[in-house]
Design a protein around this motif. Structure first.
Motif, mmCIF file in Angstrom:
data_model
loop_
_atom_site.group_PDB
_atom_site.id
_atom_site.type_symbol
_atom_site.label_atom_id
_atom_site.label_comp_id
_atom_site.label_asym_id
_atom_site.label_seq_id
_atom_site.Cartn_x
_atom_site.Cartn_y
_atom_site.Cartn_z
ATOM 1 N N LYS A 169 13.069 -23.004 2.589
ATOM 2 C CA LYS A 169 14.433 -23.238 2.115
ATOM 3 C C LYS A 169 14.737 -22.102 1.148
ATOM 4 O O LYS A 169 14.041 -21.911 0.154
ATOM 5 N N ALA A 170 15.758 -21.309 1.467
ATOM 6 C CA ALA A 170 16.139 -20.155 0.655
ATOM 7 C C ALA A 170 17.472 -20.417 -0.023
ATOM 8 O O ALA A 170 18.421 -20.859 0.613
ATOM 9 N N VAL A 174 22.447 -22.210 0.669
ATOM 10 C CA VAL A 174 21.078 -22.663 0.930
ATOM 11 C C VAL A 174 20.848 -22.580 2.435
ATOM 12 O O VAL A 174 21.636 -23.099 3.230
ATOM 13 N N LEU A 175 19.773 -21.906 2.809
ATOM 14 C CA LEU A 175 19.436 -21.722 4.211
ATOM 15 C C LEU A 175 18.095 -22.368 4.512
ATOM 16 O O LEU A 175 17.152 -22.239 3.729
ATOM 17 N N SER A 176 18.013 -23.054 5.649
ATOM 18 C CA SER A 176 16.731 -23.529 6.167
ATOM 19 C C SER A 176 16.257 -22.469 7.156
ATOM 20 O O SER A 176 17.001 -22.118 8.086
ATOM 21 N N ILE A 177 15.059 -21.977 6.945
ATOM 22 C CA ILE A 177 14.543 -20.847 7.718
ATOM 23 C C ILE A 177 13.157 -21.170 8.259
ATOM 24 O O ILE A 177 12.349 -21.791 7.578
ATOM 25 N N ASP A 178 12.891 -20.723 9.475
ATOM 26 C CA ASP A 178 11.527 -20.676 10.002
ATOM 27 C C ASP A 178 11.142 -19.203 10.037
ATOM 28 O O ASP A 178 11.748 -18.425 10.791
ATOM 29 N N LYS A 232 17.919 -21.885 10.652
ATOM 30 C CA LYS A 232 18.179 -23.141 11.354
ATOM 31 C C LYS A 232 19.406 -23.877 10.830
ATOM 32 O O LYS A 232 20.070 -24.594 11.558
ATOM 33 N N LYS A 233 19.700 -23.685 9.530
ATOM 34 C CA LYS A 233 20.805 -24.417 8.920
ATOM 35 C C LYS A 233 21.317 -23.639 7.715
ATOM 36 O O LYS A 233 20.542 -23.048 6.972
ATOM 37 N N ILE A 234 22.632 -23.654 7.518
ATOM 38 C CA ILE A 234 23.265 -22.985 6.377
ATOM 39 C C ILE A 234 24.207 -23.980 5.708
ATOM 40 O O ILE A 234 24.979 -24.666 6.367
ATOM 41 N N ALA A 235 24.117 -24.035 4.372
ATOM 42 C CA ALA A 235 25.019 -24.920 3.630
ATOM 43 C C ALA A 235 25.441 -24.247 2.332
ATOM 44 O O ALA A 235 24.622 -23.627 1.650
ATOM 45 N N LYS A 236 26.713 -24.358 2.016
ATOM 46 C CA LYS A 236 27.209 -23.834 0.745
ATOM 47 C C LYS A 236 26.898 -24.853 -0.331
ATOM 48 O O LYS A 236 27.118 -26.039 -0.140
ATOM 49 N N GLN A 237 26.399 -24.358 -1.440
ATOM 50 C CA GLN A 237 26.029 -25.281 -2.519
ATOM 51 C C GLN A 237 27.170 -25.488 -3.472
ATOM 52 O O GLN A 237 28.011 -24.664 -3.682
#
Length: 156
Positions: A113-114, A124-128, A151-156
């Protein structure tokens, strides 16, 4: 009430959050990292990638480089390993004997999680972050591929 408050304070003082920081590629900046201790018991396997024992350093560096290639001007603030890395291996029988095998392929995937700052906005990005080493049985033909998968991107 005082007993409850004292119990909470004692409990919280025993809780340790393992977080450390690492210098960023961007001079004068640092990155908070956490959760990477879950791979400690697998360092002997991670070394098969040929990148050394300090997996924290190469994973953070590779993720940071890839992020900056895609979004120049961004800054990686935090990188958390969210669970144990996933390992896959491939082997060939040695000298035709199925009871003995030689390692030929190895894949390690770090679920991350970046948290990044992009032009003042926090994402916030979920990364493999995957590493795939092949031809491990032939040192002159050895190949390492890095795969950066958001895998997933979300604005915090």
């Amino acid at each position: 009430m005082l007993r409850i408050l004292t119990s909470i304070v004692i409990f919280l003082s025993g809780v340790h959050v393992i977080a450390e920081s690492m210098d960023s590629i961007n001079e004068g900046k640092s990155i908070e990292i956490s959760g990477f201790d879950c791979a400690e018991k697998s360092v002997h396997m991670i070394e098969w990638l040929g990148l050394g024992k300090d997996y924290r350093k190469f994973v953070v560096s590779n993720v940071e480089s890839e992020l900056y290639k895609q979004q120049s001007g961004s800054q990686l603030l935090k990188l958390q390993c969210t669970s144990e890395p996933e390992f896959l291996t491939g082997a060939l029988p040695q000298n035709g004997d199925d009871s003995k095998a030689i390692l030929t392929r190895f894949s390690a995937t770090f679920p991350l999680k970046a948290t990044i700052n992009l032009s003042g906005e926090v994402w916030v990005l979920s990364i493999d972050q995957n590493y795939y080493a092949e031809n491990l049985n032939s040192p002159n033909e050895r190949k390492l591929t890095r795969n950066f998968n958001i895998k997933k991107i979300a604005k915090q």
